[in-house]
Design an enzyme around this catalytic site. Structure first.
Site, short mmCIF file in Angstrom:
data_model
loop_
_atom_site.label_atom_id
_atom_site.label_comp_id
_atom_site.label_asym_id
_atom_site.label_seq_id
_atom_site.Cartn_x
_atom_site.Cartn_y
_atom_site.Cartn_z
N ARG A 65 8.13 2.45 31.15
CA ARG A 65 8.34 2.97 29.81
C ARG A 65 9.21 2.06 28.94
NH1 ARG A 65 6.94 6.70 33.01
NH2 ARG A 65 8.24 5.50 34.41
N THR A 66 10.35 1.67 29.46
CA THR A 66 11.31 0.97 28.61
C THR A 66 10.77 -0.39 28.17
OG1 THR A 66 13.01 2.10 29.88
CG2 THR A 66 13.74 0.34 28.41
N1 CP Z 1 12.83 6.23 31.70
C1 CP Z 1 12.78 4.92 32.06
O1 CP Z 1 13.75 4.17 31.91
O2 CP Z 1 11.59 4.54 32.61
P1 CP Z 1 11.26 3.08 33.16
O3 CP Z 1 12.16 2.83 34.34
O4 CP Z 1 9.80 3.13 33.52
O5 CP Z 1 11.55 2.09 32.06
#
Ligand code: CP
Length: 315
Positions: A65-66
């Site tokens: 996501r990030t």
């Molecule tokens: N929520 C979050 O930080 O997801 P990722 O680790 O996939 O970036």
């Protein structure tokens, strides 16, 4: 013969807009970024305010996501991205280069840096070495400030306010950087009650608890009873990668699971959030419940990260 070599443009001498942790976010800046995000969401696209700018993303820990939302945000703002998605192995960190040296070098190529690193405090160290804005994408079990911003954005969009709420933060609060950052930002708004729901060994650290002077804080390990009166249940993952041994992780795996049955105990007005990824702590059958806000929450990361990049690379 004329000298065809020209110096690169000098960096501006105004203070750099780093975002290394929640302490960089006072109430006016939080509100500015939430409004900026709402503007980007309303517009659906941007007119290219960061055209000609380059963002470097360095991830020394995995991410979906990030990283994708920061990179999508930069492209949607008209800029471009240089990416090291596995920086621990695919950058010269693998040869022993220090983080500080890497930051000095990347500062010469990019206009801002987004950094995820496994060590608490690494993003602050990076910001001291860098010559361009450094934005945290998470530092170990420390903080994740843009996740906390997108969490605020989601709560405001779903419930209409950020004050006088009862929020249950559940799971591994000792290692969970998203819950740690969110607790600090929620405590900036009046009248909020934070219910910390965790096994005693996984309680939130006093480094955060001692700063929550603006909120009422209670602690419990009784997950089912904690649902009563909540406006938000913020469920989190037990952070396998932060435990000293697999055996220690196994002691807590599955300790709290949000099931369809548990959702009957959560008030109808409430929402269920999770920073994701989830690994068993929310039953997928819960996804159909309209109160399950976690996929909408992840989508909101795009708007928030557009607002953060637009702010950091002050035009
Ligand atoms: N929520 C979050 O930080 O997801 P990722 O680790 O996939 O970036």
């Amino acid at each position: 013969m004329p000298d065809t070599l020209t110096a690169p443009p000098a960096r501006t001498q105004v203070p750099r807009r780093h975002l290394t942790g929640p302490n960089d976010l006072d109430l006016p800046l939080i509100e500015q970024l939430l409004e900026g995000a709402a503007g980007f969401e309303r517009a659906g696209s941007a007119s290219g305010p960061l055209r000609g700018k380059l963002l470097a993303t360095l991830f020394y820990e995995p991410s979906t996501r990030t990283r994708f939302s920061f990179e999508a945000a930069m492209f949607r703002l008209g800029g471009q991205v240089l990416s090291a998605e596995n920086a621990a192995e695919a950058s010269s960190a693998a040869k022993g280069e220090s983080l500080e040296d890497a930051m000095r070098i990347v500062s010469g190529y990019a206009d801002a840096i987004v950094l995820r690193h496994p060590e608490v405090g690494a993003v602050e160290r990076a910001a001291r070495a860098a010559e361009v804005p450094v934005i945290s994408a998470g530092d170990g079990a420390g903080h994740h400030p843009t996740q906390a911003l997108l969490d605020l954005y989601t709560i405001k969009k779903e419930l209409g306010r950020l004050d006088h709420l009862r929020i249950g933060l559940a799971g591994d609060l000792r290692h969970g950087r998203t819950a740690r950052s969110l607790a600090l930002l929620l405590s900036r708004f009046p009248g909020n009650e934070l219910l910390m729901i965790s096994p005693p060994e996984l309680r939130m650290g006093t480094d955060v608890l001692d700063q929550l002077t603006g909120a009422r804080v209670d602690q419990t390990d009784d997950f089912r009873s904690a649902m009563e009166g909540l406006d938000v249940l913020y469920q989190t993952r037990i952070q396998a990668e932060r435990f000293a041994s697999p055996d220690e992780y196994e002691r807590y795996r599955g300790v709290y699971v949000v099931s369809v049955d548990l959702m009957h105990r959560l008030p109808e007005r409430a929402i269920l959030m999770h920073p994701l990824p989830r690994v068993g702590e929310i039953d997928p059958l819960v996804d159909a419940d309209p109160r399950a806000a976690y996929f909408r929450q992840a989508r909101n990361g795009l708007w928030i990260r557009m607002a953060v990049l637009d702010w950091a690379m002050e035009r």
